[in-house]
Design an enzyme around this catalytic site. Structure first.
Site, PDB file in Angstrom:
ATOM      1  N   TYR A   1       0.909  -1.069  -0.070  1.00  0.00           N
ATOM      2  CA  TYR A   1       0.114   0.006   0.054  1.00  0.00           C
ATOM      3  C   TYR A   1       0.992   1.223   0.087  1.00  0.00           C
ATOM      4  O   TYR A   1       0.662   2.224  -0.961  1.00  0.00           O
ATOM      5  CB  TYR A   1      -0.889  -0.045   1.291  1.00  0.00           C
ATOM      6  CG  TYR A   1      -2.121   1.143   1.278  1.00  0.00           C
ATOM      7  CD1 TYR A   1      -2.999   1.079   0.519  1.00  0.00           C
ATOM      8  CD2 TYR A   1      -1.821   1.936   2.146  1.00  0.00           C
ATOM      9  CE1 TYR A   1      -4.004   2.001   0.502  1.00  0.00           C
ATOM     10  CE2 TYR A   1      -2.864   3.162   2.368  1.00  0.00           C
ATOM     11  CZ  TYR A   1      -3.745   3.041   1.470  1.00  0.00           C
ATOM     12  OH  TYR A   1      -4.850   3.943   1.730  1.00  0.00           O
ATOM     13  N   ALA A   2       1.782   1.412   0.793  1.00  0.00           N
ATOM     14  CA  ALA A   2       2.586   2.532   0.913  1.00  0.00           C
ATOM     15  C   ALA A   2       3.245   2.839  -0.423  1.00  0.00           C
ATOM     16  O   ALA A   2       3.577   3.907  -0.906  1.00  0.00           O
ATOM     17  CB  ALA A   2       3.750   2.235   1.853  1.00  0.00           C
TER      18      ALA A   2
ATOM     19  N   SER B   1       2.425   1.732  -3.178  1.00  0.00           N
ATOM     20  CA  SER B   1       1.443   2.218  -4.246  1.00  0.00           C
ATOM     21  C   SER B   1       1.083   3.721  -4.181  1.00  0.00           C
ATOM     22  O   SER B   1       1.119   4.636  -4.921  1.00  0.00           O
ATOM     23  CB  SER B   1       0.171   1.418  -4.163  1.00  0.00           C
ATOM     24  OG  SER B   1      -0.558   1.714  -2.918  1.00  0.00           O
TER      25      SER B   1
HETATM   26  P1  NAD Z   1     -13.674   2.581   0.506  1.00  0.00           P
HETATM   27  O1  NAD Z   1     -13.134   1.194   0.559  1.00  0.00           O
HETATM   28  O2  NAD Z   1     -14.830   2.962   1.146  1.00  0.00           O
HETATM   29  O3  NAD Z   1     -13.465   3.113  -0.779  1.00  0.00           O
HETATM   30  C1  NAD Z   1     -12.658   2.621  -2.075  1.00  0.00           C
HETATM   31  C2  NAD Z   1     -13.535   2.445  -3.215  1.00  0.00           C
HETATM   32  O4  NAD Z   1     -12.961   1.934  -4.161  1.00  0.00           O
HETATM   33  C3  NAD Z   1     -14.694   1.474  -3.138  1.00  0.00           C
HETATM   34  O5  NAD Z   1     -15.897   1.941  -3.501  1.00  0.00           O
HETATM   35  C4  NAD Z   1     -14.607   0.463  -3.827  1.00  0.00           C
HETATM   36  O6  NAD Z   1     -15.441  -0.551  -4.257  1.00  0.00           O
HETATM   37  C5  NAD Z   1     -13.715   1.033  -4.785  1.00  0.00           C
HETATM   38  N1  NAD Z   1     -12.837   0.101  -5.849  1.00  0.00           N
HETATM   39  C6  NAD Z   1     -11.806  -0.803  -4.965  1.00  0.00           C
HETATM   40  N2  NAD Z   1     -11.373  -1.387  -6.210  1.00  0.00           N
HETATM   41  C7  NAD Z   1     -11.660  -0.952  -7.186  1.00  0.00           C
HETATM   42  C8  NAD Z   1     -11.331  -1.270  -8.636  1.00  0.00           C
HETATM   43  N3  NAD Z   1     -10.645  -2.009  -8.674  1.00  0.00           N
HETATM   44  N4  NAD Z   1     -11.938  -0.377  -9.745  1.00  0.00           N
HETATM   45  C9  NAD Z   1     -12.870   0.787  -9.243  1.00  0.00           C
HETATM   46  N5  NAD Z   1     -13.065   0.779  -8.098  1.00  0.00           N
HETATM   47  C10 NAD Z   1     -12.633   0.198  -6.981  1.00  0.00           C
HETATM   48  O7  NAD Z   1     -12.385   3.164   1.362  1.00  0.00           O
HETATM   49  P2  NAD Z   1     -11.844   4.714   1.436  1.00  0.00           P
HETATM   50  O8  NAD Z   1     -11.177   5.041   2.599  1.00  0.00           O
HETATM   51  O9  NAD Z   1     -13.192   5.631   1.077  1.00  0.00           O
HETATM   52  O10 NAD Z   1     -10.784   4.887   0.378  1.00  0.00           O
HETATM   53  C11 NAD Z   1     -10.825   5.900  -0.700  1.00  0.00           C
HETATM   54  C12 NAD Z   1      -9.410   6.139  -1.037  1.00  0.00           C
HETATM   55  O11 NAD Z   1      -8.676   6.913   0.000  1.00  0.00           O
HETATM   56  C13 NAD Z   1      -8.427   5.014  -1.312  1.00  0.00           C
HETATM   57  O12 NAD Z   1      -7.724   5.075  -2.280  1.00  0.00           O
HETATM   58  C14 NAD Z   1      -7.579   4.840  -0.124  1.00  0.00           C
HETATM   59  O13 NAD Z   1      -6.424   4.111  -0.298  1.00  0.00           O
HETATM   60  C15 NAD Z   1      -7.610   6.158   0.334  1.00  0.00           C
HETATM   61  N6  NAD Z   1      -7.208   6.574   1.675  1.00  0.00           N
HETATM   62  C16 NAD Z   1      -7.965   6.247   2.656  1.00  0.00           C
HETATM   63  C17 NAD Z   1      -7.720   6.609   4.246  1.00  0.00           C
HETATM   64  C18 NAD Z   1      -8.694   6.159   4.939  1.00  0.00           C
HETATM   65  O14 NAD Z   1      -8.304   6.341   6.027  1.00  0.00           O
HETATM   66  N7  NAD Z   1      -9.999   5.505   4.817  1.00  0.00           N
HETATM   67  C19 NAD Z   1      -6.738   6.906   4.316  1.00  0.00           C
HETATM   68  C20 NAD Z   1      -5.567   7.170   3.336  1.00  0.00           C
HETATM   69  C21 NAD Z   1      -5.898   7.084   2.042  1.00  0.00           C
END
Ligand code: NAD
Length: 247
Positions: free
Chosen positions: A155-156, A158
């Site tokens: 993850y880090a 990416s």
């Molecule tokens: P989440 O799991 O609610 O949202 C991720 C979304 O991406 C989901 O709707 C999922 O179905 C969709 N998804 C997954 N694989 C996919 C694919 N192959 N093609 C298209 N869509 C796909 O999580 P979130 O926390 O809302 O995450 C959103 C973004 O924020 C991510 O990139 C995550 O890495 C980043 N992020 C989240 C946090 C956190 O604390 N929640 C922190 C840092 C970064």
């Protein structure tokens, strides 16, 4: 009237969490939002919410790991909605494991969604934005890509990759009136972090300057800032929205 009136925004992973909050916020500012997420996601629920609140949105199912499908969706959005002015690369997953136990499939899957996915969608969108001579690209990275986190080498890597991607692309597209930035969220209350247990949650809060987890709206607000008039001279930047977890 919102400052995104007449603009089209494409948000990946828009069915839940941060992506859904970004879609709602962009629609509130007047953008027509192409809400894209996995075909199995309940993205229509987000679109229905936006429409009942008086906004405009449409579902575009897409698995971002499929480059050809991404190009087709971008073409379809342009044909149906008239352009793409804002792209939010938000789709992302985790698959945590210490490096010594990590299966190669887990490494590849996380890189395929989080990093290849951004390439697959941004490339066709960049072509559209270059023709328009206008565009804002925002990729959702993570503070983990900047500070590391045990159990998240895939993850880090990416999320750090998205930072380099952002800076290089900002240099390629700046002369065409396109800005490219990243947001690095800290720990945000979403389905992704619902997996944390109480002990992990307590340990986390101990490291925060602001004593709460972030909300998806905290991230959507930073996206709005970058894609609005106030962000017009900002490019190649990473904005940490982490409550002081990383500074
Ligand atoms: P989440 O799991 O609610 O949202 C991720 C979304 O991406 C989901 O709707 C999922 O179905 C969709 N998804 C997954 N694989 C996919 C694919 N192959 N093609 C298209 N869509 C796909 O999580 P979130 O926390 O809302 O995450 C959103 C973004 O924020 C991510 O990139 C995550 O890495 C980043 N992020 C989240 C946090 C956190 O604390 N929640 C922190 C840092 C970064």
């Amino acid at each position: 009237m919102g400052y995104l009136e007449g603009k089209v925004a494409l948000v990946t992973g828009a069915a839940t969490g941060i992506g859904a909050a970004c879609a709602r916020a962009l629609a509130r500012e007047g953008a027509t939002v192409a809400c894209s997420s996995l075909p199995t996601d309940a993205t229509q629920v987000v679109v229905d919410e936006i429409i009942s609140a008086g906004g405009a949105a449409r579902v575009y199912p897409l698995n971002v790991t499929d480059g050809e499908a991404a190009a087709r969706v971008v073409e379809q959005v342009v044909a149906e909605l008239g352009g793409i002015h804002v792209l939010v690369n938000n789709a992302g997953i985790t698959d945590d494991q210490l490096l010594i136990r990590m299966r190669p499939e887990s490494w590849r899957r996380v890189l395929a969604v989080n990093l290849d996915g951004a390439f697959n969608v941004t490339q066709p969108v960049a072509k559209v934005m270059m023709k328009q001579r206008e565009g804002r690209v925002v990729s959702i990275s993570s503070v983990v890509g900047l500070m590391g986190n045990a159990g998240q080498t895939n993850y880090a890597a990416s999320k750090a990759g998205l930072v380099g991607f952002t800076k290089a692309l900002a240099k390629e597209l700046g002369s065409r009136g396109i800005t490219v930035n990243a947001i690095a969220p800290g720990f945000i209350q979403t389905p992704m972090t619902d997996k944390l247990n109480e002990e992990q949650r307590k340990a986390l809060l101990a490291n925060l300057a602001i004593q709460r987890l972030g909300t998806p709206e905290d991230i959507a607000n930073a996206v709005l800032f970058l894609v609005g008039p106030a962000g017009s001279y900002i490019t190649g930047e990473v904005i940490n929205v982490s409550g002081g977890l990383y500074m």
